[in-house]
Design an enzyme around this catalytic site. Structure first.
Site, short mmCIF file in Angstrom:
data_model
loop_
_atom_site.label_atom_id
_atom_site.label_comp_id
_atom_site.label_asym_id
_atom_site.label_seq_id
_atom_site.Cartn_x
_atom_site.Cartn_y
_atom_site.Cartn_z
CB CYS A 398 -0.97 0.01 1.18
SG CYS A 398 -2.33 0.90 0.85
CG HIS A 525 -3.45 -3.44 3.26
ND1 HIS A 525 -2.37 -3.00 4.10
CD2 HIS A 525 -4.25 -2.21 2.99
CE1 HIS A 525 -2.39 -1.63 4.06
NE2 HIS A 525 -3.39 -1.36 3.58
CD GLU A 527 -1.15 -6.16 5.31
OE1 GLU A 527 -0.89 -6.41 4.04
OE2 GLU A 527 -1.46 -5.16 5.83
N1 GLN Z 1 -1.52 6.63 2.93
C1 GLN Z 1 -1.79 5.88 1.73
C2 GLN Z 1 -3.14 6.25 1.13
O1 GLN Z 1 -4.14 6.48 1.77
C3 GLN Z 1 -1.60 4.50 1.86
C4 GLN Z 1 -2.60 3.86 2.78
C5 GLN Z 1 -1.94 2.38 3.34
O2 GLN Z 1 -0.61 2.24 3.53
N2 GLN Z 1 -3.17 1.76 3.95
O3 GLN Z 1 -3.35 5.61 0.13
#
Ligand code: GLN
Length: 561
Positions: A398, A525, A527
């Site tokens: 992400c 994500h 995970e």
């Molecule tokens: N801050 C980034 C976004 O909002 C990444 C978010 C994250 O890593 N969950 O896109």
């Protein structure tokens, strides 16, 4: 529906969540279908706006629910897919009651904690318990409910009262209360003290709830006379006093419970002995023992913002663990505060800076997990650059994927001020931009959340091969920003390949750098869907690459074996 309620006494942080999920595992091993509910008595509607520094990771569900990290334990232990309704908070309950009040549903009545809030809690529990979570049809046999906090907390009172009423209305045979408590050891003689547990059981009784089983946490196994005392003073049969002493890894807990015949006591209380089988925990036993006997390890550098509290990245840690075990390795995770890698820190905290770089250089692979806000971003960019230039396997999750795009734009495209609009609104080269569908005014539940499909653009990429699916994968998301579609062309021409996109083809989901042993960024994500025995593909790839085994693995698994 049969309910198993798990409460906690004496202190928080007893591992109530792991105990409750392990109870679920043992019941599942007896052939029963199990679901679970986590009650969090705080006022937040959900965990989405809570700081990972304070509360640990925000876990994301398929349906986009942002929930307490304990739901992650349930999903991993029971291999189920929960819904946001499976996490009840005071905020959610009050919101539903207040909405009804405004609608006029209680017209003429005074709206009160008892009965309106307590009724709402009971109704919620009874309806959520019926939702199938294991992919099969129809409701589960048993619902494990974990009440967060410690018995006696002011904020959990309405829940205790609702659960007392529930225990009465569903009847004796359908309700089993397990109270998790602490047996501390005091003084030079090292006596195991039962008094705190006695008090917390008394408190529970005063509130109208009677524990059927006690699960006592202790450092060392409980002595017989400690058990006798507990049984006598807490009015719980000795056979129902379980002991969860410290074990080398959490996969031992279901085994510990089984060895003490916990299932027998619970099934007896719930009148389920006739339909349950003997517990089959073969896979758990194998996993717990394998882990204890692992000798080789892999050094993983985790470069993030919230490195003080490892719970902030709990699912990432678990996913690494699952992937490592699949490769017969022990994870050795080195936490690096991203800001320590930055040039500024060489001046302000030279020792921390040197130590951080030493750790990074020593790593066999690097991971930059998700995150929000600009703290440490430059350090993460340096870590991504180091990984890219030195052929060190890298996985960006992400934020970590966005970091690798910024790094590539700066170093390879020569756009020195390239940035994400999240960190610099006025950057001349916004390579990461705000997604139009997100709200700029409200923070709670307004991101791109939950399960979304990624279509692989070519079957000939590492990620699709690791997923063993040439076409697509569904993973969970939680982000507000995305790769700017206008820069894809130049980035691809310069070598960075976007091998996974969403269904519109406009949103970048997976990037890879051909020619590098493993340089992968994922907007999702992964995970959150990793399970013991079913490691998440991008994590498995990282670990295999760290040991130089990725190619051999991929060629072996290409034929679908
Ligand atoms: N801050 C980034 C976004 O909002 C990444 C978010 C994250 O890593 N969950 O896109």
């Amino acid at each position: 529906m049969k309910y198993v309620l798990v409460t906690g006494g004496v202190v928080s942080g007893l591992g109530k969540g792991v105990t409750a999920s392990s109870i679920g595992v043992v019941l599942k091993a007896c052939g029963l279908r199990v679901t679970s509910i986590k009650i969090d008595p705080y006022l937040n509607t959900d965990a989405g706006t809570m700081s990972p520094f304070e509360h640990g990771e925000v876990f994301v569900l398929d349906d986009g629910g942002e929930v307490d990290l304990d739901l992650g334990n349930y999903e991993r232990f029971l291999d189920v897919t929960l819904t946001k309704e499976n996490n009840i908070t005071t905020g959610k309950i009050y919101q539903s009651v207040l909405e009804k009040e405004r609608r006029g549903d209680y017209l003429g009545k005074t709206v009160q904690v008892v009965p309106h809030i307590t009724d709402a809690i009971k109704d919620w529990i009874e309806s959520v318990a019926l939702i199938p979570v294991d992919g099969k049809e129809g409701p589960a046999d048993v619902c494990v409910i974990e009440l967060g906090g410690t018995v006696g907390d002011i904020e959990s009172m309405p829940f205790i009262e609702a659960l007392r009423q529930l225990s009465f209305s569903v009847g004796q045979d359908n309700f089993c209360l397990i109270h998790v408590s602490l047996i501390p050891v005091l003084g030079v003689v090292g006596e195991q003290k039962t008094k705190p547990t006695q008090h917390s059981v008394r408190e529970l009784r005063a509130l109208g709830l009677t524990p059927h089983l006690l699960a006592c946490r202790s450092a060392q196994p409980l002595l017989d006379n400690t058990k006798e005392k507990l049984s006598q003073f807490c009015h719980v049969p000795a056979a129902n006093i379980l002991n969860i002493h410290d074990v080398p890894n959490i996969w031992h807990i279901p085994l510990l419970l089984r060895n003490q015949n916990a299932h027998h006591s619970i099934l007896k209380q719930l009148d389920l002995l006739s339909i349950a089988t003997a517990p089959d925990l073969e896979a758990w036993t194998r996993r717990a023992e394998t882990f204890d006997n692992l000798t080789d390890s892999v050094r993983i550098a985790m470069v993030g913002k919230y490195v003080g509290l490892t719970d902030s990245y709990l699912s990432v840690v678990k996913a690494l663990l699952h992937a490592c075990i699949a490769c017969s390795l022990k994870p050795s995770i080195d936490w690096i505060a991203a800001s320590d890698l930055e040039d500024d820190s060489a001046q302000s905290t030279p020792e921390a800076h040197a130590a951080a770089w030493k750790t990074l250089r020593n790593a066999e692979c690097i991971i930059v997990p998700g995150g929000f806000g600009d703290r440490g971003v430059n350090g993460m960019i340096l870590a991504a650059k180091y990984a890219r230039e030195n052929n060190v396997p890298y996985l960006g999750i992400c934020l970590g994927m966005q970091i690798s795009v910024i790094e590539y734009a700066r170093s390879v495209l020569g756009l020195a001020r390239a940035n994400s609009a999240e960190f610099d609104e006025h950057t001349p080269d916004p390579v990461i931009i705000f997604m139009p569908e997100c709200s700029r005014t409200h923070m709670g539940s307004t991101m791109r959340l939950g399960s979304r499909r990624t279509l692989f653009q070519t079957p000939d990429c590492i990620t699709s091969k690791l997923y063993c699916n040439p076409e697509y994968v569904d993973e969970r998301h939680r982000h507000r920003y995305e790769v700017n579609p206008d820069v894809i062309g130049v980035l691809e021409e310069a070598g960075l390949k976007f091998v996974g996109k969403d269904e519109t083809g406009k949103r970048m989901e997976v990037l890879e750098l051909p020619g590098h042993p493993y340089y992968v960024g994922v907007q999702c994500h992964p995970e959150f869907k990793s399970r013991p025995g079913k490691p998440s593909a991008p994590f498995l790839g990282l670990i295999l690459a760290a040991k130089g085994q990725l190619e051999a693995y991929l060629s072996k698994h290409q034929n679908g074996s």
